[in-house]
Scaffold this active site. Sequence first.
Site, short mmCIF file in Angstrom:
data_model
loop_
_atom_site.label_atom_id
_atom_site.label_comp_id
_atom_site.label_asym_id
_atom_site.label_seq_id
_atom_site.Cartn_x
_atom_site.Cartn_y
_atom_site.Cartn_z
N GLY A 52 0.79 -1.22 0.00
CA GLY A 52 0.00 0.00 0.00
C GLY A 52 0.82 1.27 0.00
CG ASP B 25 4.04 -5.92 10.25
OD1 ASP B 25 5.20 -6.35 10.45
OD2 ASP B 25 3.77 -5.07 9.39
N1 LIG Z 1 -2.96 5.94 11.06
C1 LIG Z 1 -1.74 6.45 10.90
N2 LIG Z 1 -1.38 7.60 11.51
C2 LIG Z 1 -0.15 8.12 11.32
N3 LIG Z 1 0.79 7.59 10.53
C3 LIG Z 1 0.48 6.43 9.89
C4 LIG Z 1 -0.79 5.80 10.04
N4 LIG Z 1 -0.80 4.68 9.28
C5 LIG Z 1 0.41 4.60 8.69
N5 LIG Z 1 1.18 5.65 9.05
C6 LIG Z 1 2.56 5.94 8.59
O1 LIG Z 1 2.57 5.84 7.18
C7 LIG Z 1 3.78 5.24 6.72
C8 LIG Z 1 3.44 4.09 5.79
O2 LIG Z 1 2.75 3.13 6.54
P1 LIG Z 1 2.26 1.74 6.00
O3 LIG Z 1 1.71 1.01 7.16
O4 LIG Z 1 1.35 1.93 4.85
O5 LIG Z 1 3.51 1.06 5.38
P2 LIG Z 1 4.87 0.60 6.03
O6 LIG Z 1 4.69 0.44 7.52
O7 LIG Z 1 5.92 1.55 5.57
O8 LIG Z 1 5.13 -0.80 5.36
P3 LIG Z 1 4.41 -2.23 5.54
O9 LIG Z 1 2.92 -1.99 5.47
O10 LIG Z 1 4.93 -3.03 4.41
O11 LIG Z 1 4.82 -2.71 6.90
C9 LIG Z 1 4.56 4.84 7.97
O12 LIG Z 1 5.54 5.83 8.21
C10 LIG Z 1 3.54 4.88 9.09
O13 LIG Z 1 4.11 5.29 10.32
#
Ligand SMILES: Nc1ncnc2c1ncn2[C@@H]1O[C@H](COP(=O)(O)OP(=O)(O)OP(=O)(O)O)[C@@H](O)[C@H]1O
Length: 268
Positions: free
Chosen positions: A41, A151
């Site tokens: 995503g 995770d």
């Molecule tokens: N609800 C939220 N509030 C604040 N920041 C968020 C939120 N959800 C995700 N993030 C931030 O957005 C970024 C991308 O998050 P996402 O969970 O989509 O992917 P990821 O953690 O980088 O990878 P993966 O999903 O493969 O573990 C990260 O820096 C995360 O801290």
Amino acid sequence: MALLAYVKKVYAAWIDYPLQEGALLQAKYRILRFLGMGSYGLTYLCQDIRTGGELVIKQAKPSKGKLGRDLLQKEIEIMQQLQHPSIPRCLAFFEKNKQMFMLMDYVKGQTVEDLIFERGAKFSEKEALSLICKLMPVVFYLHVQGFVHRDIRIPNVILQGDRIYLIDFGLASRIGEPNEYVEGEALQRRRATKVTSDLYSIGHFLLFMLYSTFETSEGHEESAKGWEEELDLSPATNRMIRKLLQIEPAYTSTQAFIDELNTILQQP
Ligand SMILES: Nc1ncnc2c1ncn2[C@@H]1O[C@H](COP(=O)(O)OP(=O)(O)OP(=O)(O)O)[C@@H](O)[C@H]1O
């Protein structure tokens, strides 16, 4: 064959290119900032132009096609069943031109990863155990609801003042559900749909925090020693981590781990 793989890679990078800052989604949500790209995503910080409120929008990675949309759909279904002050709410979702998006609460704060690697935070044994103790109510809630997060890692825990949040339910599953998307044997233990996989991740989470105080002596950067030798922890904490990491028989329940953690924290 190598050329085909290259072309596919270039195409994926092109269709996964993040949407532009300032763009409007559904004529309501302005993209303020691209937050990051995960395995399935793309995540954006957005603003609802009607209310001025900030929110996060996660888009299924276009290059992952139906699999990406199915996984986001699953994440939405799980998040909609969860109601906990430490879990961002799924606010809505929509599909447009075969693209799928989920809206959720924006959690303003710092991840434990940022605290350690950007801010240079150091966690003593007591501080690390106390943080896990603070995280356990939401993990316990999740397990009681019949889900595993799968995770729990330092980038997925956000601290906001005194409050703690668990984010990224992209791999969450029902306990006991078949392991559909796990690749490789090493990940099976971390990604099994059992509560022990979250406890296993918490063991690693704890070690990440505890290593924040560890200094490698010059010329000895590559150490073959394990954490038990390198970190000067109490025997009770060592044993607890061994059980979390399943080096010793695992905890029989999340509550059994919480009880032991509380006992250790109460020791002087
Ligand atoms: N609800 C939220 N509030 C604040 N920041 C968020 C939120 N959800 C995700 N993030 C931030 O957005 C970024 C991308 O998050 P996402 O969970 O989509 O992917 P990821 O953690 O980088 O990878 P993966 O999903 O493969 O573990 C990260 O820096 C995360 O801290």
